[in-house]
Design a protein around this motif. Sequence first.
Motif, PDB file in Angstrom:
ATOM      1  N   VAL A  41       0.899  -1.145  -0.017  1.00 43.06           N
ATOM      2  CA  VAL A  41       0.068   0.014  -0.071  1.00 43.06           C
ATOM      3  C   VAL A  41       0.871   1.177   0.113  1.00 43.06           C
ATOM      4  O   VAL A  41       2.084   1.230   0.664  1.00 43.06           O
ATOM      5  CB  VAL A  41      -1.011   0.107   1.148  1.00 43.06           C
ATOM      6  CG1 VAL A  41      -0.059   0.076   2.366  1.00 43.06           C
ATOM      7  CG2 VAL A  41      -2.027   1.118   1.090  1.00 43.06           C
ATOM      8  N   GLN A  42       0.401   2.158  -0.676  1.00 46.96           N
ATOM      9  CA  GLN A  42       1.075   3.571  -0.713  1.00 46.96           C
ATOM     10  C   GLN A  42       1.082   4.361   0.667  1.00 46.96           C
ATOM     11  O   GLN A  42       0.047   4.066   1.303  1.00 46.96           O
ATOM     12  CB  GLN A  42       0.712   4.595  -1.842  1.00 46.96           C
ATOM     13  CG  GLN A  42       0.809   3.787  -3.051  1.00 46.96           C
ATOM     14  CD  GLN A  42       0.493   4.880  -4.416  1.00 46.96           C
ATOM     15  OE1 GLN A  42      -0.018   5.886  -4.008  1.00 46.96           O
ATOM     16  NE2 GLN A  42       0.917   4.641  -5.605  1.00 46.96           N
ATOM     17  N   PRO A  43       1.862   5.167   0.932  1.00 45.34           N
ATOM     18  CA  PRO A  43       1.906   5.910   2.203  1.00 45.34           C
ATOM     19  C   PRO A  43       0.549   6.570   2.285  1.00 45.34           C
ATOM     20  O   PRO A  43       0.281   7.161   1.277  1.00 45.34           O
ATOM     21  CB  PRO A  43       3.307   6.778   2.158  1.00 45.34           C
ATOM     22  CG  PRO A  43       4.097   6.032   1.320  1.00 45.34           C
ATOM     23  CD  PRO A  43       3.313   5.183   0.293  1.00 45.34           C
ATOM     24  N   GLY A  44       0.047   6.727   3.380  1.00 45.04           N
ATOM     25  CA  GLY A  44      -1.347   7.294   3.555  1.00 45.04           C
ATOM     26  C   GLY A  44      -2.516   6.695   3.255  1.00 45.04           C
ATOM     27  O   GLY A  44      -3.833   6.922   3.599  1.00 45.04           O
ATOM     28  N   GLY A  45      -2.335   5.254   2.729  1.00 43.29           N
ATOM     29  CA  GLY A  45      -3.193   4.378   2.398  1.00 43.29           C
ATOM     30  C   GLY A  45      -3.823   3.645   3.711  1.00 43.29           C
ATOM     31  O   GLY A  45      -3.349   3.827   4.859  1.00 43.29           O
ATOM     32  N   SER A  46      -4.736   2.718   3.478  1.00 51.69           N
ATOM     33  CA  SER A  46      -5.312   1.856   4.489  1.00 51.69           C
ATOM     34  C   SER A  46      -5.373   0.452   4.161  1.00 51.69           C
ATOM     35  O   SER A  46      -5.276   0.015   3.010  1.00 51.69           O
ATOM     36  CB  SER A  46      -6.942   2.196   4.711  1.00 51.69           C
ATOM     37  OG  SER A  46      -6.980   3.690   5.128  1.00 51.69           O
ATOM     38  N   LEU A  47      -5.279  -0.438   5.259  1.00 59.86           N
ATOM     39  CA  LEU A  47      -5.702  -1.756   4.720  1.00 59.86           C
ATOM     40  C   LEU A  47      -6.236  -2.255   6.274  1.00 59.86           C
ATOM     41  O   LEU A  47      -6.146  -1.610   7.408  1.00 59.86           O
ATOM     42  CB  LEU A  47      -4.072  -2.636   4.886  1.00 59.86           C
ATOM     43  CG  LEU A  47      -3.545  -2.629   3.504  1.00 59.86           C
ATOM     44  CD1 LEU A  47      -2.121  -3.316   3.984  1.00 59.86           C
ATOM     45  CD2 LEU A  47      -3.960  -3.377   2.674  1.00 59.86           C
ATOM     46  N   THR A  48      -7.204  -3.488   6.047  1.00 57.28           N
ATOM     47  CA  THR A  48      -7.668  -4.169   7.191  1.00 57.28           C
ATOM     48  C   THR A  48      -7.150  -5.639   7.298  1.00 57.28           C
ATOM     49  O   THR A  48      -7.370  -6.162   6.376  1.00 57.28           O
ATOM     50  CB  THR A  48      -9.184  -3.865   7.311  1.00 57.28           C
ATOM     51  OG1 THR A  48      -9.545  -2.682   7.095  1.00 57.28           O
ATOM     52  CG2 THR A  48      -9.988  -4.686   8.291  1.00 57.28           C
ATOM     53  N   LEU A  49      -6.528  -5.999   8.414  1.00 59.20           N
ATOM     54  CA  LEU A  49      -6.107  -7.468   8.483  1.00 59.20           C
ATOM     55  C   LEU A  49      -6.940  -7.953   9.457  1.00 59.20           C
ATOM     56  O   LEU A  49      -7.722  -7.433  10.023  1.00 59.20           O
ATOM     57  CB  LEU A  49      -4.660  -7.483   9.509  1.00 59.20           C
ATOM     58  CG  LEU A  49      -3.456  -6.276   8.764  1.00 59.20           C
ATOM     59  CD1 LEU A  49      -2.299  -6.552   9.786  1.00 59.20           C
ATOM     60  CD2 LEU A  49      -3.494  -6.662   7.604  1.00 59.20           C
ATOM     61  N   SER A  50      -7.047  -9.397   9.232  1.00 58.84           N
ATOM     62  CA  SER A  50      -8.026 -10.234   9.684  1.00 58.84           C
ATOM     63  C   SER A  50      -7.274 -11.502  10.368  1.00 58.84           C
ATOM     64  O   SER A  50      -6.358 -11.843   9.852  1.00 58.84           O
ATOM     65  CB  SER A  50      -9.167 -10.831   8.575  1.00 58.84           C
ATOM     66  OG  SER A  50      -9.709  -9.954   8.120  1.00 58.84           O
TER      67      SER A  50
END
Length: 116
Positions: free
Chosen positions: A12-21
Amino acid sequence: QVQLVESGGGLVQPGGSLTLSCAASGIIVSISTMRWYRQAPGKERELVATITSVGNRVYSAPVRGRFTISRDNAKNTVYLQMNSLEPEDTAVYYCNYRDGALQDYWGQGTQVTVSS
């Protein structure tokens, strides 16, 4: 037998988001204290976020205000929503459960890379 399976990592690029499960089996996450850790290359594994059996949430200073730990009791799954990601967040992220005998259980980890 306790099993924890993480997913959701990626680039992901800086400033982006991710959701881990973290899908759990052998335990009931709604009555357990669950934790997310991370380990960057050449560094020790560090605690990132905790959710207790009664729903209290605690975050490490570097991620406070950007990360949110939550759980879905019906899915027996714990999540880590990560916003405003920084290159310093690059690491392998692990889900953790510690039982009453202080035995630690870990998932296989999921890689998060923050880079442009």
